[in-house]
Motif scaffolding. Structure first.
Motif, PDB file in Angstrom:
ATOM      1  N   TYR A 145       0.852  -1.194   0.000  1.00  0.00           N
ATOM      2  CA  TYR A 145       0.000   0.000   0.000  1.00  0.00           C
ATOM      3  C   TYR A 145       0.876   1.228   0.000  1.00  0.00           C
ATOM      4  O   TYR A 145       1.982   1.204   0.560  1.00  0.00           O
ATOM      5  CB  TYR A 145      -0.886   0.023   1.252  1.00  0.00           C
ATOM      6  CG  TYR A 145      -1.875  -1.125   1.301  1.00  0.00           C
ATOM      7  CD1 TYR A 145      -3.199  -0.958   0.848  1.00  0.00           C
ATOM      8  CD2 TYR A 145      -1.504  -2.388   1.780  1.00  0.00           C
ATOM      9  CE1 TYR A 145      -4.097  -2.014   0.891  1.00  0.00           C
ATOM     10  CE2 TYR A 145      -2.404  -3.448   1.826  1.00  0.00           C
ATOM     11  CZ  TYR A 145      -3.704  -3.249   1.390  1.00  0.00           C
ATOM     12  OH  TYR A 145      -4.587  -4.284   1.444  1.00  0.00           O
ATOM     13  N   ALA A 146       0.347   2.290  -0.566  1.00  0.00           N
ATOM     14  CA  ALA A 146       1.081   3.545  -0.553  1.00  0.00           C
ATOM     15  C   ALA A 146       0.365   4.532   0.353  1.00  0.00           C
ATOM     16  O   ALA A 146      -0.789   4.297   0.741  1.00  0.00           O
ATOM     17  CB  ALA A 146       1.146   4.113  -1.955  1.00  0.00           C
ATOM     18  N   ASN A 147       1.031   5.623   0.689  1.00  0.00           N
ATOM     19  CA  ASN A 147       0.387   6.652   1.519  1.00  0.00           C
ATOM     20  C   ASN A 147      -0.859   7.176   0.817  1.00  0.00           C
ATOM     21  O   ASN A 147      -0.896   7.285  -0.410  1.00  0.00           O
ATOM     22  CB  ASN A 147       1.326   7.829   1.729  1.00  0.00           C
ATOM     23  CG  ASN A 147       2.418   7.474   2.734  1.00  0.00           C
ATOM     24  OD1 ASN A 147       2.314   6.454   3.415  1.00  0.00           O
ATOM     25  ND2 ASN A 147       3.454   8.269   2.780  1.00  0.00           N
ATOM     26  N   SER A 148      -1.859   7.518   1.617  1.00  0.00           N
ATOM     27  CA  SER A 148      -3.096   8.011   1.008  1.00  0.00           C
ATOM     28  C   SER A 148      -2.886   9.452   0.551  1.00  0.00           C
ATOM     29  O   SER A 148      -2.002  10.143   1.062  1.00  0.00           O
ATOM     30  CB  SER A 148      -4.225   7.939   2.028  1.00  0.00           C
ATOM     31  OG  SER A 148      -3.935   8.792   3.099  1.00  0.00           O
ATOM     32  N   ASN A 149      -3.691   9.873  -0.397  1.00  0.00           N
ATOM     33  CA  ASN A 149      -3.631  11.274  -0.810  1.00  0.00           C
ATOM     34  C   ASN A 149      -5.029  11.778  -1.107  1.00  0.00           C
ATOM     35  O   ASN A 149      -5.960  10.995  -1.359  1.00  0.00           O
ATOM     36  CB  ASN A 149      -2.692  11.468  -1.984  1.00  0.00           C
ATOM     37  CG  ASN A 149      -3.166  10.757  -3.219  1.00  0.00           C
ATOM     38  OD1 ASN A 149      -3.810   9.723  -3.099  1.00  0.00           O
ATOM     39  ND2 ASN A 149      -2.890  11.292  -4.397  1.00  0.00           N
ATOM     40  N   TYR A 150      -5.173  13.074  -1.019  1.00  0.00           N
ATOM     41  CA  TYR A 150      -6.496  13.698  -1.117  1.00  0.00           C
ATOM     42  C   TYR A 150      -6.750  14.107  -2.550  1.00  0.00           C
ATOM     43  O   TYR A 150      -5.922  14.755  -3.182  1.00  0.00           O
ATOM     44  CB  TYR A 150      -6.527  14.928  -0.188  1.00  0.00           C
ATOM     45  CG  TYR A 150      -7.848  15.615  -0.141  1.00  0.00           C
ATOM     46  CD1 TYR A 150      -8.903  15.072   0.605  1.00  0.00           C
ATOM     47  CD2 TYR A 150      -8.067  16.798  -0.842  1.00  0.00           C
ATOM     48  CE1 TYR A 150     -10.116  15.696   0.646  1.00  0.00           C
ATOM     49  CE2 TYR A 150      -9.289  17.420  -0.805  1.00  0.00           C
ATOM     50  CZ  TYR A 150     -10.319  16.872  -0.041  1.00  0.00           C
ATOM     51  OH  TYR A 150     -11.539  17.498   0.008  1.00  0.00           O
ATOM     52  N   ILE A 151      -7.879  13.685  -3.074  1.00  0.00           N
ATOM     53  CA  ILE A 151      -8.218  14.042  -4.455  1.00  0.00           C
ATOM     54  C   ILE A 151      -9.488  14.864  -4.414  1.00  0.00           C
ATOM     55  O   ILE A 151     -10.550  14.345  -4.018  1.00  0.00           O
ATOM     56  CB  ILE A 151      -8.409  12.780  -5.319  1.00  0.00           C
ATOM     57  CG1 ILE A 151      -7.089  12.023  -5.338  1.00  0.00           C
ATOM     58  CG2 ILE A 151      -8.888  13.158  -6.713  1.00  0.00           C
ATOM     59  CD1 ILE A 151      -7.037  10.850  -6.251  1.00  0.00           C
ATOM     60  N   SER A 152      -9.343  16.147  -4.751  1.00  0.00           N
ATOM     61  CA  SER A 152     -10.538  16.996  -4.701  1.00  0.00           C
ATOM     62  C   SER A 152     -11.396  16.740  -5.931  1.00  0.00           C
ATOM     63  O   SER A 152     -10.898  16.390  -6.999  1.00  0.00           O
ATOM     64  CB  SER A 152     -10.143  18.470  -4.609  1.00  0.00           C
ATOM     65  OG  SER A 152      -9.253  18.775  -5.640  1.00  0.00           O
ATOM     66  N   LEU A 233      -0.207  -1.784   7.415  1.00  0.00           N
ATOM     67  CA  LEU A 233      -0.356  -2.548   6.174  1.00  0.00           C
ATOM     68  C   LEU A 233       1.031  -2.600   5.532  1.00  0.00           C
ATOM     69  O   LEU A 233       1.874  -1.725   5.816  1.00  0.00           O
ATOM     70  CB  LEU A 233      -1.337  -1.818   5.255  1.00  0.00           C
ATOM     71  CG  LEU A 233      -2.745  -1.642   5.842  1.00  0.00           C
ATOM     72  CD1 LEU A 233      -3.548  -0.676   4.994  1.00  0.00           C
ATOM     73  CD2 LEU A 233      -3.456  -2.978   5.936  1.00  0.00           C
ATOM     74  N   PRO A 234       1.280  -3.557   4.706  1.00  0.00           N
ATOM     75  CA  PRO A 234       2.583  -3.590   4.067  1.00  0.00           C
ATOM     76  C   PRO A 234       2.784  -2.275   3.293  1.00  0.00           C
ATOM     77  O   PRO A 234       1.948  -1.906   2.472  1.00  0.00           O
ATOM     78  CB  PRO A 234       2.516  -4.787   3.129  1.00  0.00           C
ATOM     79  CG  PRO A 234       1.207  -5.449   3.363  1.00  0.00           C
ATOM     80  CD  PRO A 234       0.414  -4.678   4.321  1.00  0.00           C
ATOM     81  N   GLY A 235       3.816  -1.543   3.643  1.00  0.00           N
ATOM     82  CA  GLY A 235       4.144  -0.301   2.938  1.00  0.00           C
ATOM     83  C   GLY A 235       3.525   0.926   3.545  1.00  0.00           C
ATOM     84  O   GLY A 235       3.974   2.030   3.303  1.00  0.00           O
ATOM     85  N   HIS A 236       2.499   0.766   4.336  1.00  0.00           N
ATOM     86  CA  HIS A 236       1.835   1.954   4.874  1.00  0.00           C
ATOM     87  C   HIS A 236       1.186   1.629   6.219  1.00  0.00           C
ATOM     88  O   HIS A 236       0.687   0.540   6.421  1.00  0.00           O
ATOM     89  CB  HIS A 236       0.763   2.432   3.880  1.00  0.00           C
ATOM     90  CG  HIS A 236       0.008   3.630   4.359  1.00  0.00           C
ATOM     91  ND1 HIS A 236       0.635   4.725   4.903  1.00  0.00           N
ATOM     92  CD2 HIS A 236      -1.321   3.927   4.337  1.00  0.00           C
ATOM     93  CE1 HIS A 236      -0.262   5.609   5.231  1.00  0.00           C
ATOM     94  NE2 HIS A 236      -1.456   5.150   4.886  1.00  0.00           N
ATOM     95  N   THR A 237       1.264   2.592   7.134  1.00  0.00           N
ATOM     96  CA  THR A 237       0.651   2.390   8.448  1.00  0.00           C
ATOM     97  C   THR A 237      -0.291   3.548   8.721  1.00  0.00           C
ATOM     98  O   THR A 237       0.057   4.702   8.445  1.00  0.00           O
ATOM     99  CB  THR A 237       1.737   2.347   9.538  1.00  0.00           C
ATOM    100  OG1 THR A 237       2.593   1.261   9.229  1.00  0.00           O
ATOM    101  CG2 THR A 237       1.112   2.137  10.899  1.00  0.00           C
ATOM    102  N   MET A 238      -1.462   3.211   9.205  1.00  0.00           N
ATOM    103  CA  MET A 238      -2.438   4.255   9.509  1.00  0.00           C
ATOM    104  C   MET A 238      -2.925   4.113  10.948  1.00  0.00           C
ATOM    105  O   MET A 238      -2.719   3.072  11.579  1.00  0.00           O
ATOM    106  CB  MET A 238      -3.639   4.123   8.567  1.00  0.00           C
ATOM    107  CG  MET A 238      -3.466   4.901   7.296  1.00  0.00           C
ATOM    108  SD  MET A 238      -4.972   4.861   6.341  1.00  0.00           S
ATOM    109  CE  MET A 238      -5.269   3.147   6.151  1.00  0.00           C
ATOM    110  N   VAL A 239      -3.587   5.131  11.433  1.00  0.00           N
ATOM    111  CA  VAL A 239      -4.151   5.057  12.797  1.00  0.00           C
ATOM    112  C   VAL A 239      -5.674   5.050  12.673  1.00  0.00           C
ATOM    113  O   VAL A 239      -6.245   5.888  11.971  1.00  0.00           O
ATOM    114  CB  VAL A 239      -3.710   6.269  13.639  1.00  0.00           C
ATOM    115  CG1 VAL A 239      -4.368   6.224  15.019  1.00  0.00           C
ATOM    116  CG2 VAL A 239      -2.203   6.291  13.761  1.00  0.00           C
TER     117      VAL A 239
END
Ligand code: ADP
Length: 670
Positions: A145-152, A233-239
């Motif tokens: 997984y990659a970091n999330s990003n905001y898509i307006s 997650l593999p590649g990315h961690t979130m709270v």
């Protein structure tokens, strides 16, 4: 300690108790509340872990499904169809892509629920994130997984998108990548059970606290409970953050706190009731103290000695009067057992027996017991003791209470009274004798004159002797006999007076009533003759004897008879034939055990007026010029000393009856 200090101390203790109870209750409530909060927090933590687990397993399931799409025999069209179907079933996915091993996009399918998400930026808008996910996946040889990003979006809103990439390896050769874009918001709504979001809010946050996506209820109450868990997650961690709200203050969060509060309230109520009870008791104690003080003042002012003893005969209480009586201080009396210090040594054995009888349960007579006590200086003195059982509140006997009267003073007074009575009686007797002396001289004149005239006969005969010696001796002896007879009569008269005056012994004896009358008859007859009165006696020889002091009773009879005769004599209207004095003795018919005889002296005089009747027994009351006014008073005293009673009433048709009673004994009693 004074009452005041005592009550103060009690109030301080009570205050302390209330403070302690209040602290205890406060601590209890606080602990229960804290416990309740920790319970809520624990549940929230548990739910967060479960939610994170749900998300992770959802993502894993998706990963597996995406792997399944890569079956070898599938054409690109098949893949498109399957992928479209898959997107339709999984709202959280925004798009699916197939990429070449060099990461060029081979196929791109959008979710039918979110068309045109990437329109504004082109299909490569997320390329950089997808590429970084694929690079990580390639490095890890697995999904990443990659970091999330905001898509307006064109409508002003926006979406937080997280990219996923999985390398496709066929027989050890990388043949391409499957990439997917997840909408974080839809992950929360699709993968997390709605039960967590019904009353709470779940969100993805960054490590600096920025909220990426959230789902569920908005804040409903002031107090917020927060729980956070990492979703690595593999590649990315979130709270993942779960928030719950509670109203504060929350007094009854659960049964435990409710019970504690209830107990606290009951305790406070009990304390309140106890305090009220204490106030009442305090009032009662004050009243009791007043009553005790009153009682003590009363006991101290008594001249009667009070003494209490327990069932073993030990003294438990004495009042000041008792101490004064026996001349010993309280501490030398309290706790003393047999022999008591105020018992005369010579009486110890007798008193000991009496005491033993008492302790065995034999109540002493209510009218009191006469006894002798000893003062500290050894002086003996008579006492009258009244005893009553001491009962406690359960009505059990705990000892004896005695009231002790020092009767020495009373005895002295009685003695003085008796002596003065005796003197009075002697005086009265002498007065009666003096009164009779004139009658005596008159009466003696007769026999003396007779003797004189009888004596002149023999003297004449002796001076002129008769020639016939027989005639002479006859005349002389006749005269001598007459003289002797008259002398005897005179002697009798004198002797009766002598007897009356001399006899002083007080002894009670058995006397037949007729003898009492016969003894005073000569004296009565003397007066009767002088006053022209007839005496009638009605007294049976059969009557039982009376127990009396005969001299006294004779004087009573004589007094009454004389009064009656004088009354008739002074009554000018009375015919001579009606002047009769009756003496009657009868045995009344009564059912009583004791036997009494009635003596009556009845005259036919003028009677007694109301005025005279009121003062009849007052000493020195008389209506006669030469009277002393002591007669009737003495008569009544004498009769009462014998246990009898004296009364008077009018006699029909005229005159007065004086009646008195004397105790008699039957031959059986004898
Ligand atoms: P005393 O004979 O010395 O007067 P008493 O005490 O014997 O004293 O009597 C008191 C008074 O009671 C008498 O003075 C008389 O007035 C009255 N009294 C006593 N006996 C009789 C009686 N039988 N009839 C009328 N009056 C009487």
């Amino acid at each position: 300690m004074t009452w005041h200090l005592y009550f103060m101390r009690r109030w301080v203790l009570w205050g302390l108790l209330v403070a302690l109870v209040a602290t205890l209750l406060g601590a209890l409530v606080w602990l229960a509340w804290r416990y309740e909060l920790s319970q809520v927090q624990d549940r929230l933590d548990r739910e967060t872990i479960e939610a994170v687990g749900d998300i992770r397993s959802g993502l894993n399931r998706n990963t597996q499904s995406l792997q399944a799409l890569q079956a070898l025999d599938k054409t690109i069209d098949d893949w498109r169809n399957d992928a479209t179907l898959f997107l339709r079933q999984h709202r959280e996915l925004v798009r699916l892509e197939l990429r070449e091993p060099d990461l060029k996009t081979k196929l791109f399918i959008e979710s039918p629920f979110r068309l045109g998400v990437f329109d504004r930026y082109g299909t490569d808008s997320a390329a950089s994130q997808t590429v970084s996910a694929c690079n990580i996946g390639k490095r890890l040889s697995g999904p990443a997984y990659a970091n999330s990003n905001y898509i307006s979006q064109t409508d002003g809103a926006g979406l937080e998108i997280m990219d996923f990439c999985m390398p496709i390896v066929v027989k050890g050769q990388l043949t391409g990548y499957v990439a997917a874009s997840y909408s974080l918001l839809d992950i929360l709504s699709e993968m997390v059970s709605p039960q967590y979001t019904k009353t709470q809010q779940i969100s993805f946050v960054e490590s600096d606290g920025t909220r990426l996506a959230m789902q569920g209820m908005q804040q409903t109450a002031r107090r917020t409970f927060v729980s956070q868990q990492l979703l690595d997650l593999p590649g990315h961690t979130m709270v993942v953050k779960l928030e719950s709200w509670r109203a504060t203050p929350d007094f009854f969060p659960n049964v435990l706190t409710a019970i504690v509060l209830l107990l606290a309230l009951s305790l406070i109520t009990v304390l309140f009731l106890l305090a009220r009870d204490m106030r009442r008791r305090q009032r009662a104690e004050l009243n009791l103290a007043d009553a005790l003080a009153f009682r003590k003042a009363m006991e101290d002012s008594l001249v009667t000695g009070l003494r209490a003893r327990d069932n073993q005969g030990r003294i438990t209480y004495v009042n000041p009067a008792f101490c004064e009586m026996v001349g010993l201080p309280v501490d030398q009396l309290l706790g003393q057992a047999i022999p008591e210090p105020y018992w005369p040594p010579e009486m110890v054995s007798e008193y000991g027996q009496r005491q033993a009888l008492r302790l065995a349960g034999n109540a002493p007579p209510r009218k009191g017991v006469e006894s002798v006590f000893m003062r500290q200086n050894g002086e003996r003195f008579p006492v009258l003791i009244f005893e009553a059982p001491l009962l406690n509140t359960q009505d059990e006997q705990t000892g004896w209470m005695s009231a002790v009267l020092d009767s020495s003073e009373q005895r002295r007074t009685e003695e003085l009274h008796r002596a003065s009575m005796e003197r009075l009686q002697a005086t009265a007797r002498l007065a009666t004798v003096g009164e009779m002396a004139s009658m005596l001289s008159h009466e003696l004149n007769q026999p003396l004159a007779a003797i004189l005239s009888y004596a002149t006969g023999p003297i004449n005969i002796l001076e002129n002797p008769l020639p016939d010696s027989q005639q002479l001796s006859h005349a002389l002896s006749g005269a001598m006999h007459h003289i002797a007879h008259q002398a005897e009569r005179a002697g009798q008269v004198i002797k009766s007076v002598q007897d009356f005056v001399r006899r002083q012994d007080q002894a009670r004896e058995k006397v037949a009533p007729i003898h009492l009358i016969q003894n005073i008859m000569p004296l009565m007859a003397l007066q009767a003759k002088k006053l022209g009165i007839k005496i009638q006696v009605d007294c049976s020889h059969e009557l039982p004897p009376v127990i009396c002091d005969r001299t006294m009773v004779e004087q009573v009879l004589l007094n009454l008879a004389r009064n009656g005769m004088q009354a008739m004599h002074l009554d000018g209207h009375l015919n001579l034939k009606d002047r009769v004095l009756s003496l009657k003795v009868q045995q009344p018919k009564t059912g009583s055990q004791r036997l009494w005889l009635n003596f009556e002296v009845i005259d036919c005089g003028p009677g007694i007026s109301q005025e005279v009747a009121q003062n009849l027994f007052t000493p020195f009351f008389t209506t006669k010029a030469e009277g002393m006014g002591l007669g009737l008073r003495l008569c009544r005293t004498v009769i009462e000393q014998h246990g009898g009673a004296m009364e008077h009433q009018p006699h029909q048709p005229r005159g007065t009856v004086f009646r008195f009673t004397l105790p008699a004994i039957t031959s059986f009693q004898d």
